[in-house]
Design an enzyme around this catalytic site. Sequence first.
Site, short mmCIF file in Angstrom:
data_model
loop_
_atom_site.label_atom_id
_atom_site.label_comp_id
_atom_site.label_asym_id
_atom_site.label_seq_id
_atom_site.Cartn_x
_atom_site.Cartn_y
_atom_site.Cartn_z
N SER A 123 -21.66 31.50 36.35
CA SER A 123 -21.99 32.92 36.34
C SER A 123 -21.49 33.64 35.10
O SER A 123 -22.20 34.46 34.52
CB SER A 123 -21.43 33.61 37.59
OG SER A 123 -21.95 33.04 38.76
N HIS A 174 -17.29 37.90 35.62
CA HIS A 174 -18.64 38.34 35.26
C HIS A 174 -18.57 39.35 34.11
O HIS A 174 -19.35 39.27 33.15
CB HIS A 174 -19.33 38.99 36.46
CG HIS A 174 -19.57 38.05 37.59
ND1 HIS A 174 -19.92 38.48 38.86
CD2 HIS A 174 -19.49 36.69 37.67
CE1 HIS A 174 -20.06 37.43 39.64
NE2 HIS A 174 -19.80 36.34 38.95
#
Length: 212
Positions: free
Chosen positions: A132, A190
């Site tokens: 991610s 993230h």
Amino acid sequence: MFPKLTPITRNIIILNVIFYLASNFLIPQMYGMFSVYYIGSPDFRVWQILTHMFMHAPLGSGIGLTHILFNMLTLMSFGPVLEQVVGDRKYIMLYFLSGLGAYALNCGWNFFEITQGADLGPIYYTPMLGASGAIFGVVAAFSTLFPDNKLYFMFVPFGIKAKYLLPAIIVISLYLGFSGSMDGVAHFAHIGGAVVGYLLAKKWRNDRFRVN
């Protein structure tokens, strides 16, 4: 619709699938060896900084199969265009530096939690895994290089300009990170990946239009 897969994006997806199948059906110990732990943890190993980008949530645990599916579909959507525009070397740099940035910011957040008296157990012995962070960097780079491109999402009846995607990622991740919502997701990772992707893409964009 997905753009035609380019060589590096295709190989990254293949590696992720191989790691996923091997860790779930052949060598479950890979989760302990190749997921990445906080840098101060006794379980931390240097190679985990890279290998964690190819590990995803186990089948039947947490978000399970949707973890790798969502990541690979997102990479298929944004990766090929960037790979062709910035070139192989820069694309590889973007992907892996974004993943490293994700880990670095997550460690920074963990360190802050420790200074605030957080329990060391979950920080030291809960690994981080997934592509991610690297993929958030790819998405951020896309939105920086192609700010006016319209993106279309399922259940949204109109296109959204790419330049609104990056601030949305940052704001949502900050809210979820500070609020503790969706526990078990490394929201600051993230953000770390997205920030690295943005900075690299901004530099490349500025270099492209620099006049000597």
